[in-house]
Scaffold this motif. Structure first.
Motif, PDB file in Angstrom:
ATOM      1  N   ARG A 141       1.277  -1.001   0.077  1.00  0.00           N
ATOM      2  CA  ARG A 141       0.286   0.690   0.002  1.00  0.00           C
ATOM      3  C   ARG A 141       0.531   1.209   0.135  1.00  0.00           C
ATOM      4  NH1 ARG A 141      -2.349   3.658   3.608  1.00  0.00           N
ATOM      5  NH2 ARG A 141      -1.104   2.428   5.766  1.00  0.00           N
ATOM      6  N   VAL A 142       0.714   2.506  -0.711  1.00  0.00           N
ATOM      7  CA  VAL A 142       1.775   3.027  -1.000  1.00  0.00           C
ATOM      8  C   VAL A 142       0.731   4.339   0.173  1.00  0.00           C
ATOM      9  CG1 VAL A 142       1.549   5.306  -2.148  1.00  0.00           C
ATOM     10  CG2 VAL A 142       1.466   3.180  -3.332  1.00  0.00           C
ATOM     11  N   VAL A 143       2.045   4.758   0.589  1.00  0.00           N
ATOM     12  CA  VAL A 143       1.934   5.606   2.313  1.00  0.00           C
ATOM     13  C   VAL A 143       2.067   6.732   1.920  1.00  0.00           C
ATOM     14  CG1 VAL A 143       2.158   6.222   4.362  1.00  0.00           C
ATOM     15  CG2 VAL A 143       2.286   3.776   3.754  1.00  0.00           C
ATOM     16  N   ALA A 144       0.969   8.741   1.558  1.00  0.00           N
ATOM     17  CA  ALA A 144       0.696   9.622   1.247  1.00  0.00           C
ATOM     18  C   ALA A 144       1.377  10.106   2.597  1.00  0.00           C
ATOM     19  CB  ALA A 144       0.209   9.962  -0.268  1.00  0.00           C
ATOM     20  N   ASP A 145       1.351  12.076   2.567  1.00  0.00           N
ATOM     21  CA  ASP A 145       1.389  13.069   3.351  1.00  0.00           C
ATOM     22  C   ASP A 145       0.535  13.285   3.014  1.00  0.00           C
ATOM     23  OD1 ASP A 145       1.920  14.216   1.282  1.00  0.00           O
ATOM     24  OD2 ASP A 145       4.357  14.507   1.726  1.00  0.00           O
ATOM     25  N   ALA A 146       0.208  14.881   4.290  1.00  0.00           N
ATOM     26  CA  ALA A 146      -1.070  15.127   4.229  1.00  0.00           C
ATOM     27  C   ALA A 146      -1.046  16.143   2.647  1.00  0.00           C
ATOM     28  CB  ALA A 146      -0.838  16.397   5.316  1.00  0.00           C
ATOM     29  N   SER A 147       0.013  16.572   2.023  1.00  0.00           N
ATOM     30  CA  SER A 147      -0.308  16.770   0.711  1.00  0.00           C
ATOM     31  C   SER A 147      -0.889  15.926  -0.347  1.00  0.00           C
ATOM     32  CB  SER A 147       1.424  17.625   0.540  1.00  0.00           C
ATOM     33  OG  SER A 147       1.307  18.657   1.298  1.00  0.00           O
ATOM     34  N   TRP A 149       1.248  13.458  -0.992  1.00  0.00           N
ATOM     35  CA  TRP A 149       2.608  13.132  -1.988  1.00  0.00           C
ATOM     36  C   TRP A 149       3.032  11.692  -1.301  1.00  0.00           C
ATOM     37  CZ3 TRP A 149       4.049  15.071  -6.298  1.00  0.00           C
ATOM     38  CH2 TRP A 149       3.446  16.602  -6.330  1.00  0.00           C
ATOM     39  N   PRO A 150       3.265  10.671  -2.240  1.00  0.00           N
ATOM     40  CA  PRO A 150       3.945   9.559  -2.020  1.00  0.00           C
ATOM     41  C   PRO A 150       5.324   9.757  -0.803  1.00  0.00           C
ATOM     42  CG  PRO A 150       4.458   9.099  -4.403  1.00  0.00           C
ATOM     43  CD  PRO A 150       3.833  10.388  -3.793  1.00  0.00           C
ATOM     44  N   LEU A 151       5.441   8.576   0.165  1.00  0.00           N
ATOM     45  CA  LEU A 151       6.218   8.522   0.859  1.00  0.00           C
ATOM     46  C   LEU A 151       7.091   7.639   0.886  1.00  0.00           C
ATOM     47  CD1 LEU A 151       5.631  11.020   3.868  1.00  0.00           C
ATOM     48  CD2 LEU A 151       6.635  11.766   2.226  1.00  0.00           C
ATOM     49  N   ALA A 152       6.519   6.610   1.519  1.00  0.00           N
ATOM     50  CA  ALA A 152       6.962   5.268   1.486  1.00  0.00           C
ATOM     51  C   ALA A 152       5.760   4.222   0.941  1.00  0.00           C
ATOM     52  CB  ALA A 152       6.822   5.154   2.814  1.00  0.00           C
ATOM     53  N   LEU A 153       6.281   2.748   0.539  1.00  0.00           N
ATOM     54  CA  LEU A 153       5.446   1.708   0.312  1.00  0.00           C
ATOM     55  C   LEU A 153       5.308   0.616   1.420  1.00  0.00           C
ATOM     56  CD1 LEU A 153       7.138   0.343  -2.488  1.00  0.00           C
ATOM     57  CD2 LEU A 153       5.216   1.540  -2.470  1.00  0.00           C
ATOM     58  N   GLU A 154       4.335   0.321   2.034  1.00  0.00           N
ATOM     59  CA  GLU A 154       3.823  -0.452   3.291  1.00  0.00           C
ATOM     60  C   GLU A 154       3.735  -1.745   2.730  1.00  0.00           C
ATOM     61  OE1 GLU A 154      -0.264  -0.462   5.974  1.00  0.00           O
ATOM     62  OE2 GLU A 154       1.067   0.525   7.228  1.00  0.00           O
ATOM     63  N   SER A 165      10.961   3.194   2.546  1.00  0.00           N
ATOM     64  CA  SER A 165      11.158   4.697   1.990  1.00  0.00           C
ATOM     65  C   SER A 165      11.632   4.306   0.381  1.00  0.00           C
ATOM     66  CB  SER A 165      11.966   4.558   2.706  1.00  0.00           C
ATOM     67  OG  SER A 165      12.687   6.712   2.126  1.00  0.00           O
ATOM     68  N   LEU A 166      10.661   6.101   0.135  1.00  0.00           N
ATOM     69  CA  LEU A 166      10.979   6.113  -1.554  1.00  0.00           C
ATOM     70  C   LEU A 166      11.377   7.403  -2.164  1.00  0.00           C
ATOM     71  CD1 LEU A 166       6.806   5.503  -1.898  1.00  0.00           C
ATOM     72  CD2 LEU A 166       9.142   3.789  -3.146  1.00  0.00           C
ATOM     73  N   ASP A 167      11.736   7.743  -0.736  1.00  0.00           N
ATOM     74  CA  ASP A 167      12.519   9.083  -1.242  1.00  0.00           C
ATOM     75  C   ASP A 167      13.808   8.728  -2.198  1.00  0.00           C
ATOM     76  OD1 ASP A 167      14.653   7.841   0.624  1.00  0.00           O
ATOM     77  OD2 ASP A 167      13.295   9.308   2.201  1.00  0.00           O
ATOM     78  N   GLU A 168      15.313   9.891  -2.440  1.00  0.00           N
ATOM     79  CA  GLU A 168      15.834   9.683  -3.199  1.00  0.00           C
ATOM     80  C   GLU A 168      16.713   8.442  -2.190  1.00  0.00           C
ATOM     81  OE1 GLU A 168      18.480  13.468  -4.286  1.00  0.00           O
ATOM     82  OE2 GLU A 168      16.324  13.731  -4.893  1.00  0.00           O
TER      83      GLU A 168
END
Length: 396
Positions: A141-147, A149-154, A165-168
């Protein structure tokens, strides 16, 4: 005036004989209605089960794309120079201990085609060893922030959950196919062919049921005695039992039906010929193949002569379906992996090794070879090769 409840019995009628009505003529009435169609769910498990695992057309089409795309070899460049060996090429050749490179990529493309999503996890150790693993789409499942934007994969397997984590600097990569109505998840091509998929599967089940029921549509036994009347419960059960035991099933096909006592057989369904059954099934098969991007001719589906011959259809399959998909995934993997190896390494794929484009490649070489206005080195560059070694040594 005495009041009585509406449901109270009328005095003096408790022992009155029960009124029975008998229909004259036929003792059978059939009511027909059109119910709603039942469609397969659009989740990954349902599409994998009803499409890839139960439908021969979808199964073969998905395998053709995944196997053809997964077999294309990789190339690595540093600037304009092609690298013969590189840790990036080694990782792609053996992503993990359980899978070789083509098997890994075949599974990745299969996930994309069946769910519209593919999830890659890169595992790095302190010694510099790296492995890549694929995560099953229905467990992520894709975890997004309040805005948004995807942040991580659960990822959830059983009761265990973990975040990737999905960051750089993260170890997760989410690959998607275009979805017009979703910001985070991709659209599975098989969903667009869902109606055709269900029609094709229903046709197969119909044929099987037809064979199990003596290869003929269902009908009705009508009880029509001259004086009118109905079958007793005992007669009805005995007749039903005799039909199931004596006439149902492919082994009992063609057995004559013995009727007595006013019984008559009335067909209730259209014949397969009236329903234009095979054409409907082939039409559904063509829709499935076209949605996935496989020319129906390559799947042996009758009635499709879009391409002049098999070779043209195969070339169109690579040019219109396989190569665009491989090119897209190559760019995503290049962005995800190249920065972890340092330098200016760039990932690409080798078209010269694609067997489906052999005729196209031969035609190119023939045209270039006949171009008398080009030098040998210019001809080599025109077909993707560098300057000949003898010429390069002489220049130095």
């Amino acid at each position: 005036m005495a009041w009585t409840w509406p449901w109270a019995r009328t005095p003096g009628r408790q022992n009155a004989p029960r009124e029975e009505k008998h229909a004259g003529g036929y003792g059978f009435i059939a009511l027909h209605g059109q119910g709603d169609a039942f469609w397969t769910r659009r989740d990954y498990a349902a599409l994998a089960r009803e499409g890839f695992m139960r439908n021969p057309v979808a199964h073969r089409a998905v395998r053709m794309i995944a196997e053809a795309a997964g077999a294309i070899p990789w190339l690595a460049y540093e600037g304009d120079a092609e690298l013969d060996t590189h840790p990036l090429l080694d990782l792609l050749a053996r992503p993990n201990e359980r899978q070789a490179g083509p098997t890994f990529m075949e599974t990745l493309y299969g996930h994309l085609l069946l769910s519209g999503n593919a999830y890659v996890e890169l595992i790095e150790t302190g010694t510099g060893a790296r492995e890549m693993h694929l995560l099953r789409p229905d467990r992520v499942r894709v975890v997004a922030d309040a805005s948004g934007w995807p942040l991580a994969l659960e990822h959830q397997a059983g009761n265990a959950k973990r975040s990737i984590s999905l960051d750089e600097e993260g170890s997760g990569l989410h690959l998607t196919l275009y979805h017009p109505l979703d910001d985070h998840y991709g659209f599975a091509p098989l969903v667009a062919a869902l109606q055709a998929l269900d029609i094709h599967n229903a046709a197969a089940r119909w044929n099987k049921a037809l064979l199990d029921n003596s290869a003929r549509p269902s009908g009705a036994l009508v009880y029509a005695p001259k004086e009118g009347g109905n079958l007793t419960d005992e007669q009805f059960e005995r007749l039903k039992r005799e039909l199931e035991e004596g006439y149902a099933g492919a082994r009992r096909a063609g057995r004559p039906l013995l009727l007595e006592g006013g019984l008559d057989w009335k067909a209730m369904s259209l014949s397969p010929r009236d329903m234009d059954f095979m054409e409907a099934k082939n039409g559904a098969a063509r829709d499935i193949a076209l949605t996935l991007g496989v020319p129906p001719m390559l799947l042996g589906i009758p009635g499709d002569n879009t391409y002049a011959n098999y070779q043209e259809a195969n070339r169109a399959f690579y040019r219109l379906t396989v190569l665009p998909l491989v090119g897209r995934i190559t760019q995503e993997l290049d962005r995800f992996l190249a920065r972890r190896f340092g330098g200016q390494v760039r990932l690409s794929f080798d078209l010269d090794q694609v067997e489906g484009l052999a005729a196209e490649r031969d035609a190119l070489w023939k045209r270039v070879n006949e171009a008398t206005f080009l030098s040998d080195d210019e001809k080599r560059e025109a077909v993707g090769y560098g300057v000949a070694e003898a010429t390069a040594d002489f220049t130095r």
